[in-house]
Each structure stands twice: as structure tokens, then as C-alpha cells.
Design a protein around this motif. Structure first.
Motif, mmCIF file in Angstrom:
data_model
loop_
_atom_site.group_PDB
_atom_site.id
_atom_site.type_symbol
_atom_site.label_atom_id
_atom_site.label_comp_id
_atom_site.label_asym_id
_atom_site.label_seq_id
_atom_site.Cartn_x
_atom_site.Cartn_y
_atom_site.Cartn_z
ATOM 1 N N HIS A 112 -13.954 20.831 -7.436
ATOM 2 C CA HIS A 112 -12.464 21.659 -6.682
ATOM 3 C C HIS A 112 -11.500 20.257 -7.430
ATOM 4 O O HIS A 112 -11.362 20.073 -8.064
ATOM 5 N N GLU A 113 -10.425 21.908 -7.400
ATOM 6 C CA GLU A 113 -8.805 22.001 -8.680
ATOM 7 C C GLU A 113 -8.437 21.222 -8.101
ATOM 8 O O GLU A 113 -7.594 21.661 -6.580
ATOM 9 N N LYS A 114 -7.115 20.344 -8.042
ATOM 10 C CA LYS A 114 -6.442 19.192 -7.671
ATOM 11 C C LYS A 114 -4.892 20.637 -8.363
ATOM 12 O O LYS A 114 -4.908 21.036 -9.551
ATOM 13 N N MET A 115 -4.617 20.532 -7.001
ATOM 14 C CA MET A 115 -2.832 21.549 -6.821
ATOM 15 C C MET A 115 -1.727 20.922 -6.817
ATOM 16 O O MET A 115 -0.816 21.206 -7.315
ATOM 17 N N GLY A 116 -1.985 19.235 -6.784
ATOM 18 C CA GLY A 116 -0.892 18.956 -6.488
ATOM 19 C C GLY A 116 -0.792 17.251 -5.164
ATOM 20 O O GLY A 116 -1.900 17.312 -5.031
ATOM 21 N N MET A 117 0.075 16.531 -5.165
ATOM 22 C CA MET A 117 -0.180 15.463 -4.784
ATOM 23 C C MET A 117 1.272 14.532 -4.216
ATOM 24 O O MET A 117 2.327 15.392 -5.207
ATOM 25 N N ASN A 118 1.197 14.124 -3.627
ATOM 26 C CA ASN A 118 2.336 12.948 -3.229
ATOM 27 C C ASN A 118 2.223 11.622 -2.929
ATOM 28 O O ASN A 118 0.895 11.970 -2.414
ATOM 29 N N VAL A 119 2.600 10.630 -3.136
ATOM 30 C CA VAL A 119 2.639 9.380 -2.999
ATOM 31 C C VAL A 119 4.045 8.864 -2.104
ATOM 32 O O VAL A 119 4.830 8.973 -2.885
ATOM 33 N N VAL A 120 3.326 8.406 -0.764
ATOM 34 C CA VAL A 120 4.577 7.691 -0.338
ATOM 35 C C VAL A 120 3.741 5.844 0.101
ATOM 36 O O VAL A 120 3.308 5.714 1.023
ATOM 37 N N PRO A 121 4.890 4.874 -0.280
ATOM 38 C CA PRO A 121 5.252 3.975 0.136
ATOM 39 C C PRO A 121 4.799 3.301 1.614
ATOM 40 O O PRO A 121 6.274 3.942 1.811
ATOM 41 N N LEU A 122 4.523 2.417 2.058
ATOM 42 C CA LEU A 122 4.226 2.636 3.231
ATOM 43 C C LEU A 122 5.414 1.786 3.654
ATOM 44 O O LEU A 122 6.208 1.193 4.402
ATOM 45 N N LYS A 123 5.484 0.113 2.649
ATOM 46 C CA LYS A 123 7.855 -0.509 2.871
ATOM 47 C C LYS A 123 8.481 0.766 2.917
ATOM 48 O O LYS A 123 9.279 0.479 3.772
ATOM 49 N N ASP A 124 8.035 2.085 3.021
ATOM 50 C CA ASP A 124 9.151 3.274 3.328
ATOM 51 C C ASP A 124 9.374 4.127 4.138
ATOM 52 O O ASP A 124 10.626 4.477 5.295
ATOM 53 N N LEU A 125 8.490 3.365 5.297
ATOM 54 C CA LEU A 125 8.463 4.450 6.008
ATOM 55 C C LEU A 125 8.900 3.024 7.672
ATOM 56 O O LEU A 125 8.829 1.962 7.251
ATOM 57 N N PRO A 126 9.803 3.999 8.751
ATOM 58 C CA PRO A 126 10.322 2.947 9.604
ATOM 59 C C PRO A 126 9.136 2.502 10.142
ATOM 60 O O PRO A 126 7.846 3.332 10.186
ATOM 61 N N GLN A 186 1.038 -1.300 0.131
ATOM 62 C CA GLN A 186 0.448 -0.153 0.139
ATOM 63 C C GLN A 186 0.952 1.556 0.196
ATOM 64 O O GLN A 186 1.850 1.242 0.752
ATOM 65 N N ALA A 187 0.437 3.015 -0.393
ATOM 66 C CA ALA A 187 0.642 3.635 -0.463
ATOM 67 C C ALA A 187 -0.015 4.744 -0.411
ATOM 68 O O ALA A 187 -1.473 4.906 -0.055
ATOM 69 N N LEU A 188 0.226 5.597 0.739
ATOM 70 C CA LEU A 188 -0.406 7.182 1.143
ATOM 71 C C LEU A 188 -0.669 7.847 -0.018
ATOM 72 O O LEU A 188 0.715 8.480 -0.335
ATOM 73 N N GLU A 189 -1.864 8.160 -0.103
ATOM 74 C CA GLU A 189 -1.716 9.381 -0.743
ATOM 75 C C GLU A 189 -3.034 10.708 -0.344
ATOM 76 O O GLU A 189 -3.225 10.730 0.108
ATOM 77 N N LEU A 190 -1.179 11.621 -0.601
ATOM 78 C CA LEU A 190 -1.875 13.032 -0.338
ATOM 79 C C LEU A 190 -2.174 14.363 -1.293
ATOM 80 O O LEU A 190 -1.038 14.333 -1.951
ATOM 81 N N LEU A 191 -3.528 14.438 -2.020
ATOM 82 C CA LEU A 191 -4.086 14.978 -2.756
ATOM 83 C C LEU A 191 -4.205 16.587 -2.332
ATOM 84 O O LEU A 191 -4.891 16.392 -0.988
ATOM 85 N N VAL A 192 -3.633 17.944 -2.871
ATOM 86 C CA VAL A 192 -3.668 19.069 -2.024
ATOM 87 C C VAL A 192 -5.104 19.163 -3.349
ATOM 88 O O VAL A 192 -4.926 19.820 -4.479
#
Length: 113
Positions: free
Chosen positions: A91-105, A76-82
Motif C-alpha cells: 500500500h502506498e503512503k499518501m500523507g501523514m500527520n502527527v498530533v502530540p497528545l499534550k497539545d490536545l485540551p 505520546q503522539a497520535l500518528e494519522l497515516l493516509v
């Protein structure tokens, strides 16, 4: 237990704290934006989480925490959408970031920019 059913069971909770955004782009006619952040784990089929809307703010501070159910941290990966909130229309998308959970300590905080 059926392995297919075991995959659908939660294995943990991810605590996410959305602190702030800086230098967002102007999206509204009057030279500001009304940003909010949407957080989700797409593979969960669970409702997403949203911060409050910060009206007319290009450097919003939220300091809001969310508990998100995790089913498979290896895939799984956490999606953060602004988004820029709009009173009327989409609503207009301004940006996003995807963080794979396996990369988190595990069991320790990690700050991401």
C-alpha cells in the motif's frame, strides 16, 4: 508498585473520529485512489486502528470513531497515516500527520484539519 510497571498501565482513552479527506492525489492508473487512514500511538505497542477503504475516491468521507488507549499523554503522539490501498503489492503512503497528545485540551473536543 514498581514505577516501570506503572508506566505501562493505561491512563485514559482517546476518542478519535476520522471525518474526511479532500483533494487527495491520484495514485492509481485509472486516475483515482483507494484511501484509508491508519491511526496509532507508536509507543503503545498495541495494534493500530484502520478506517475502511474508500475505493476510487479522492474526497473520501469516513465518519468512523476509534477508542485508543493512552499510557502517557505527556510524551505520546497520535500518528494519522493516509494510504492508497493496493490489491496486489504494498500500500502506498499518501500523507501523514502527527498530533502530540499534550497539545490536545483535556475533556473537550478539538477539531484538526
Amino acid at each position: 508498585m514498581d514505577p516501570a510497571k506503572a508506566f505501562n498501565r493505561p491512563v485514559g482513552i482517546l476518542l478519535v473520529k476520522v471525518l474526511r479527506a479532500m483533494k487527495l492525489k491520484k495514485k492509481d492508473l485509472l486516475g483515482a485512489s483507494d484511501p484509508y487512514v491508519k491511526l496509532m500511538l507508536p509507543e503503545n505497542n498495541l495494534p493500530s486502528h484502520k478506517t475502511s477503504v474508500k475505493h476510487k475516491n479522492l474526497n473520501p468521507e469516513w465518519n468512523e470513531e476509534f477508542n485508543i488507549i493512552v499510557k502517557d499523554p505527556q510524551s505520546q503522539a497520535l500518528e494519522l497515516l493516509v494510504y492508497d490501498w493496493e490489491k496486489v503489492g504494498k500500500h502506498e503512503k499518501m500523507g501523514m500527520n502527527v498530533v502530540p497528545l499534550k497539545d490536545l485540551p483535556k475533556d473537550e473536543p478539538k477539531v484538526l484539519t
